[in-house]
Design a protein around this motif. Structure first.
Motif, mmCIF file in Angstrom:
data_model
loop_
_atom_site.group_PDB
_atom_site.id
_atom_site.type_symbol
_atom_site.label_atom_id
_atom_site.label_comp_id
_atom_site.label_asym_id
_atom_site.label_seq_id
_atom_site.Cartn_x
_atom_site.Cartn_y
_atom_site.Cartn_z
ATOM 1 N N TYR A 150 0.910 -1.123 0.120
ATOM 2 C CA TYR A 150 -0.144 -0.080 -0.032
ATOM 3 C C TYR A 150 0.744 1.297 0.058
ATOM 4 O O TYR A 150 2.054 1.437 0.825
ATOM 5 C CB TYR A 150 -0.816 -0.089 1.083
ATOM 6 C CG TYR A 150 -2.050 -0.980 1.400
ATOM 7 C CD1 TYR A 150 -3.172 -0.801 0.940
ATOM 8 C CD2 TYR A 150 -1.675 -2.277 1.952
ATOM 9 C CE1 TYR A 150 -4.225 -1.710 0.970
ATOM 10 C CE2 TYR A 150 -2.598 -3.157 2.249
ATOM 11 C CZ TYR A 150 -3.905 -2.988 1.536
ATOM 12 O OH TYR A 150 -4.734 -4.060 1.774
ATOM 13 N N PHE A 151 0.496 2.365 -0.749
ATOM 14 C CA PHE A 151 0.924 3.607 -0.485
ATOM 15 C C PHE A 151 0.348 4.386 0.804
ATOM 16 O O PHE A 151 -0.717 3.951 1.080
ATOM 17 C CB PHE A 151 0.736 4.559 -1.573
ATOM 18 C CG PHE A 151 1.421 4.126 -2.983
ATOM 19 C CD1 PHE A 151 2.785 4.206 -3.138
ATOM 20 C CD2 PHE A 151 0.689 3.686 -3.976
ATOM 21 C CE1 PHE A 151 3.319 4.123 -4.136
ATOM 22 C CE2 PHE A 151 1.170 3.274 -5.080
ATOM 23 C CZ PHE A 151 2.549 3.477 -5.286
ATOM 24 N N ILE A 152 1.150 4.768 1.421
ATOM 25 C CA ILE A 152 0.909 5.402 2.634
ATOM 26 C C ILE A 152 0.560 6.998 2.561
ATOM 27 O O ILE A 152 1.798 7.590 2.059
ATOM 28 C CB ILE A 152 1.903 5.194 3.832
ATOM 29 C CG1 ILE A 152 2.149 3.676 4.060
ATOM 30 C CG2 ILE A 152 1.304 5.843 5.174
ATOM 31 C CD1 ILE A 152 3.309 3.433 4.861
ATOM 32 N N PHE A 153 -0.388 7.508 3.015
ATOM 33 C CA PHE A 153 -0.462 9.216 3.065
ATOM 34 C C PHE A 153 -0.621 9.596 4.443
ATOM 35 O O PHE A 153 -1.583 9.325 5.300
ATOM 36 C CB PHE A 153 -1.621 9.454 2.243
ATOM 37 C CG PHE A 153 -1.618 9.190 0.830
ATOM 38 C CD1 PHE A 153 -0.712 9.633 -0.293
ATOM 39 C CD2 PHE A 153 -2.036 7.908 0.125
ATOM 40 C CE1 PHE A 153 -0.752 9.145 -1.497
ATOM 41 C CE2 PHE A 153 -1.906 7.300 -0.909
ATOM 42 C CZ PHE A 153 -1.194 8.120 -2.046
ATOM 43 N N THR A 154 0.485 10.504 4.805
ATOM 44 C CA THR A 154 0.718 10.512 6.446
ATOM 45 C C THR A 154 0.076 11.909 6.870
ATOM 46 O O THR A 154 -0.313 12.046 7.796
ATOM 47 C CB THR A 154 2.050 10.479 6.645
ATOM 48 O OG1 THR A 154 2.631 11.376 6.201
ATOM 49 C CG2 THR A 154 2.467 9.061 6.645
ATOM 50 N N GLY A 155 -0.248 12.942 5.863
ATOM 51 C CA GLY A 155 -0.376 14.220 5.880
ATOM 52 C C GLY A 155 -1.003 14.961 4.635
ATOM 53 O O GLY A 155 -1.155 14.178 3.827
ATOM 54 N N VAL A 156 -1.153 16.074 4.835
ATOM 55 C CA VAL A 156 -1.685 17.117 3.739
ATOM 56 C C VAL A 156 -0.340 17.694 3.336
ATOM 57 O O VAL A 156 0.439 17.818 3.680
ATOM 58 C CB VAL A 156 -2.843 18.012 4.148
ATOM 59 C CG1 VAL A 156 -3.926 17.188 4.913
ATOM 60 C CG2 VAL A 156 -2.130 18.828 5.409
ATOM 61 N N GLU A 157 -0.898 18.409 2.025
ATOM 62 C CA GLU A 157 0.260 18.852 1.333
ATOM 63 C C GLU A 157 0.650 20.357 2.137
ATOM 64 O O GLU A 157 -0.619 20.752 2.748
ATOM 65 C CB GLU A 157 0.064 19.381 -0.091
ATOM 66 C CG GLU A 157 -0.194 18.208 -0.959
ATOM 67 C CD GLU A 157 1.150 17.152 -1.129
ATOM 68 O OE1 GLU A 157 2.277 18.040 -1.117
ATOM 69 O OE2 GLU A 157 0.773 16.098 -1.152
ATOM 70 N N GLY A 158 1.939 20.939 2.173
ATOM 71 C CA GLY A 158 2.044 21.726 3.310
ATOM 72 C C GLY A 158 2.358 21.457 4.693
ATOM 73 O O GLY A 158 2.950 22.191 5.416
ATOM 74 N N ASP A 159 2.257 20.410 4.995
ATOM 75 C CA ASP A 159 2.616 19.932 6.474
ATOM 76 C C ASP A 159 4.311 19.689 6.224
ATOM 77 O O ASP A 159 4.609 19.102 5.153
ATOM 78 C CB ASP A 159 2.022 18.532 6.533
ATOM 79 C CG ASP A 159 2.521 18.105 7.995
ATOM 80 O OD1 ASP A 159 3.670 17.885 8.421
ATOM 81 O OD2 ASP A 159 1.516 17.458 8.623
ATOM 82 N N PRO A 160 5.206 20.237 7.039
ATOM 83 C CA PRO A 160 6.437 20.145 6.882
ATOM 84 C C PRO A 160 7.034 18.857 6.849
ATOM 85 O O PRO A 160 8.291 18.370 6.755
ATOM 86 C CB PRO A 160 7.060 21.002 8.069
ATOM 87 C CG PRO A 160 6.003 21.093 9.213
ATOM 88 C CD PRO A 160 4.846 20.973 8.378
ATOM 89 N N GLY A 161 6.527 17.868 7.424
ATOM 90 C CA GLY A 161 6.777 16.398 7.389
ATOM 91 C C GLY A 161 6.695 15.844 6.183
ATOM 92 O O GLY A 161 6.337 16.121 5.018
ATOM 93 N N LEU A 162 7.157 14.183 6.079
ATOM 94 C CA LEU A 162 6.934 13.385 4.937
ATOM 95 C C LEU A 162 5.533 13.268 4.714
ATOM 96 O O LEU A 162 4.831 13.170 5.711
ATOM 97 C CB LEU A 162 7.661 12.122 5.223
ATOM 98 C CG LEU A 162 9.132 12.068 5.417
ATOM 99 C CD1 LEU A 162 9.671 10.665 6.032
ATOM 100 C CD2 LEU A 162 9.765 12.332 4.173
ATOM 101 N N THR A 163 5.062 12.998 3.657
ATOM 102 C CA THR A 163 3.897 13.113 3.417
ATOM 103 C C THR A 163 3.420 11.640 2.672
ATOM 104 O O THR A 163 2.321 11.403 2.405
ATOM 105 C CB THR A 163 3.072 14.110 2.785
ATOM 106 O OG1 THR A 163 3.991 14.227 1.204
ATOM 107 C CG2 THR A 163 3.322 15.397 3.207
#
Length: 132
Positions: free
Chosen positions: A39-52
């Motif tokens: 699976y691809f993982i999506f950890t946050g929204v664009e613009g979040d300074p962390g990995l996405t």
């Protein structure tokens, strides 16, 4: 973004169990990413300074039975107390107590349901990686 970490992978013997752990604890979303058990993982929204973005995939070799032998990532959270409770409720294991790092925040190390080790950090509000 030369030399920036732009992708991570989590290896699991039981991919569905691991996926459910990260959905329950961190609210990450997953999308089928190729062969079964990937699976691809999506950890946050664009613009979040962390990995996405990341990847979860089936282990192809036995897990090492020694000290940590991989990169360990840290996940920025709003509340370390709530997150530690969610980790335990989702059958994860704490490897450390919540520890204060003066001027930075509070951190705890945990194992997911497949023995992968990571940290959660509640950064001080002035820190650039504080959860927003």
């Amino acid at each position: 973004m030369a030399n920036s970490v732009v992708h991570f992978e989590i290896f699991a013997t039981d991919v569905e169990r691991a996926r459910k752990f990260y959905e329950r604890v961190f609210g990450w979303s997953f999308e089928v990413g190729g062969p079964p058990g990937m699976y691809f993982i999506f950890t946050g929204v664009e613009g979040d300074p962390g990995l996405t973005h990341g990847l979860i995939a089936k282990r192809t070799r036995a897990m090492a039975e020694s000290s940590l032998n991989a990169f360990r990532c840290t996940i920025s959270v709003h509340s370390i107390v709530d997150t530690v409770a969610a980790i335990e409720a989702a059958d994860g294991t704490l490897r450390s107590a919540i520890t204060a790092i003066p001027g930075v925040g509070q951190v705890a190390e945990f194992e997911d349901t497949d023995g992968n080790v990571a940290c959660v950090m509640q950064y001080e509000p002035h820190m650039p990686y504080a959860a927003r």
